[in-house]
Design a protein around this motif. Structure first.
Motif, PDB file in Angstrom:
ATOM      1  N   MET A  58       0.851  -1.195   0.000  1.00 25.85           N
ATOM      2  CA  MET A  58       0.000   0.000   0.000  1.00 25.85           C
ATOM      3  C   MET A  58       0.882   1.239   0.000  1.00 25.85           C
ATOM      4  O   MET A  58       1.994   1.195   0.536  1.00 25.85           O
ATOM      5  N   PRO A  59       0.372   2.346  -0.569  1.00 31.25           N
ATOM      6  CA  PRO A  59       1.107   3.608  -0.455  1.00 31.25           C
ATOM      7  C   PRO A  59       0.959   4.177   0.960  1.00 31.25           C
ATOM      8  O   PRO A  59       0.203   3.644   1.762  1.00 31.25           O
ATOM      9  N   VAL A  60       1.649   5.235   1.254  1.00 30.07           N
ATOM     10  CA  VAL A  60       1.694   5.934   2.541  1.00 30.07           C
ATOM     11  C   VAL A  60       2.438   5.079   3.568  1.00 30.07           C
ATOM     12  O   VAL A  60       3.518   5.431   3.988  1.00 30.07           O
ATOM     13  N   MET A  61       1.854   3.933   3.972  1.00 29.40           N
ATOM     14  CA  MET A  61       2.537   2.983   4.846  1.00 29.40           C
ATOM     15  C   MET A  61       2.052   1.584   4.492  1.00 29.40           C
ATOM     16  O   MET A  61       0.859   1.291   4.564  1.00 29.40           O
ATOM     17  N   ASP A  62       2.995   0.731   4.094  1.00 29.67           N
ATOM     18  CA  ASP A  62       2.619  -0.627   3.687  1.00 29.67           C
ATOM     19  C   ASP A  62       2.322  -1.497   4.912  1.00 29.67           C
ATOM     20  O   ASP A  62       2.554  -1.110   6.053  1.00 29.67           O
ATOM     21  N   GLY A  63       1.797  -2.675   4.639  1.00 27.80           N
ATOM     22  CA  GLY A  63       1.385  -3.576   5.707  1.00 27.80           C
ATOM     23  C   GLY A  63       2.521  -4.060   6.586  1.00 27.80           C
ATOM     24  O   GLY A  63       2.366  -4.181   7.806  1.00 27.80           O
ATOM     25  N   LEU A  64       3.679  -4.353   5.999  1.00 30.80           N
ATOM     26  CA  LEU A  64       4.808  -4.823   6.803  1.00 30.80           C
ATOM     27  C   LEU A  64       5.336  -3.738   7.733  1.00 30.80           C
ATOM     28  O   LEU A  64       5.672  -4.009   8.887  1.00 30.80           O
ATOM     29  N   SER A  65       5.396  -2.502   7.247  1.00 34.49           N
ATOM     30  CA  SER A  65       5.845  -1.389   8.088  1.00 34.49           C
ATOM     31  C   SER A  65       4.869  -1.151   9.238  1.00 34.49           C
ATOM     32  O   SER A  65       5.279  -0.951  10.385  1.00 34.49           O
ATOM     33  N   ALA A  66       3.576  -1.184   8.934  1.00 38.92           N
ATOM     34  CA  ALA A  66       2.559  -0.991   9.967  1.00 38.92           C
ATOM     35  C   ALA A  66       2.619  -2.117  10.992  1.00 38.92           C
ATOM     36  O   ALA A  66       2.526  -1.873  12.201  1.00 38.92           O
ATOM     37  N   LEU A  67       2.794  -3.340  10.521  1.00 39.17           N
ATOM     38  CA  LEU A  67       2.882  -4.488  11.418  1.00 39.17           C
ATOM     39  C   LEU A  67       4.100  -4.377  12.334  1.00 39.17           C
ATOM     40  O   LEU A  67       4.008  -4.629  13.541  1.00 39.17           O
ATOM     41  N   LYS A  68       5.214  -3.958  11.779  1.00 40.57           N
ATOM     42  CA  LYS A  68       6.439  -3.790  12.573  1.00 40.57           C
ATOM     43  C   LYS A  68       6.223  -2.758  13.680  1.00 40.57           C
ATOM     44  O   LYS A  68       6.585  -2.995  14.840  1.00 40.57           O
ATOM     45  N   LEU A  69       5.607  -1.623  13.334  1.00 38.80           N
ATOM     46  CA  LEU A  69       5.344  -0.580  14.333  1.00 38.80           C
ATOM     47  C   LEU A  69       4.348  -1.062  15.387  1.00 38.80           C
ATOM     48  O   LEU A  69       4.499  -0.771  16.575  1.00 38.80           O
ATOM     49  N   LEU A  70       3.338  -1.812  14.961  1.00 34.00           N
ATOM     50  CA  LEU A  70       2.357  -2.360  15.892  1.00 34.00           C
ATOM     51  C   LEU A  70       3.021  -3.305  16.888  1.00 34.00           C
ATOM     52  O   LEU A  70       2.798  -3.206  18.100  1.00 34.00           O
ATOM     53  N   ARG A  71       3.864  -4.201  16.388  1.00 36.28           N
ATOM     54  CA  ARG A  71       4.542  -5.165  17.277  1.00 36.28           C
ATOM     55  C   ARG A  71       5.511  -4.460  18.228  1.00 36.28           C
ATOM     56  O   ARG A  71       5.630  -4.838  19.391  1.00 36.28           O
ATOM     57  N   GLN A  72       6.187  -3.398  17.761  1.00 35.37           N
ATOM     58  CA  GLN A  72       7.080  -2.626  18.638  1.00 35.37           C
ATOM     59  C   GLN A  72       6.277  -1.957  19.753  1.00 35.37           C
ATOM     60  O   GLN A  72       6.689  -1.966  20.913  1.00 35.37           O
ATOM     61  N   LYS A  73       5.140  -1.386  19.383  1.00 26.17           N
ATOM     62  CA  LYS A  73       4.279  -0.730  20.373  1.00 26.17           C
ATOM     63  C   LYS A  73       3.785  -1.736  21.403  1.00 26.17           C
ATOM     64  O   LYS A  73       3.749  -1.438  22.601  1.00 26.17           O
TER      65      LYS A  73
END
Length: 130
Positions: A58-73
C-alpha cells in the motif's frame, strides 16, 4: 472464539475493501475499513478490534511497516500478553515471502484473490490460537 468478530480491513483499493467487507459479512463478521497502514495504526489506537486483515502493498505505509510498528508498540506496553491478531493479504505467495511475513509478526496470511473458504479457514486458525 466468539461468533461475530469486529475486523479492521486495511487496503488501498476501495473495491478490494468493499469485497472483503462483503465476504466478512457472509462469514458473520463486521468490518471497518481504512486505506493504509498509517490509518490502521491510528484506528487501532482509538478502538479495539478482534482481528486486522491488512494488505502488504500500500502507499503511505505498507502492511509490513505498519505491522512492525504495531509489534514494537505492543512490546513497549506494560500490558502482558497484548497481541493484536493480524492476517496479511498478499499477491505474493512464494515460500520466502510467506516466511518473511511470519518473521515480521503476522499471525496468518491469505493470497489474492481472496477466496471465501481460505479466508474463513485462516480466520479460524488465527483466532483458535488466541
Amino acid at each position: 472464539m466468539k461468533n461475530t468478530l469486529t475486523i479492521l480491513i486495511v487496503d488501498d483499493s476501495e473495491i478490494i475493501r468493499e469485497l472483503l467487507k462483503l465476504t466478512l459479512q457472509k462469514l458473520g463478521h463486521n468490518g471497518v475499513m481504512v486505506n493504509n497502514g498509517e490509518e490502521a495504526l491510528r484506528c487501532l489506537d482509538e478502538r479495539a478490534f478482534d482481528l486486522v486483515l491488512m494488505d502488504v502493498t500500500m502507499p503511505v505505509m505498507d502492511g509490513l511497516s505498519a505491522l512492525k510498528l504495531l509489534r514494537q508498540k505492543e512490546q513497549l506496553s506494560n500490558q502482558v500478553n497484548v497481541r493484536q491478531p493480524v492476517i496479511l493479504i498478499t499477491g505474493n505467495d512464494l515460500p520466502s515471502d510467506l516466511e518473511k511475513f511470519l518473521d515480521a509478526g503476522a499471525d496468518g496470511f491469505v493470497s489474492k484473490p481472496v477466496n471465501l473458504e481460505a479466508l474463513k479457514n485462516e480466520i479460524n486458525n488465527v483466532m483458535a490460537g488466541r
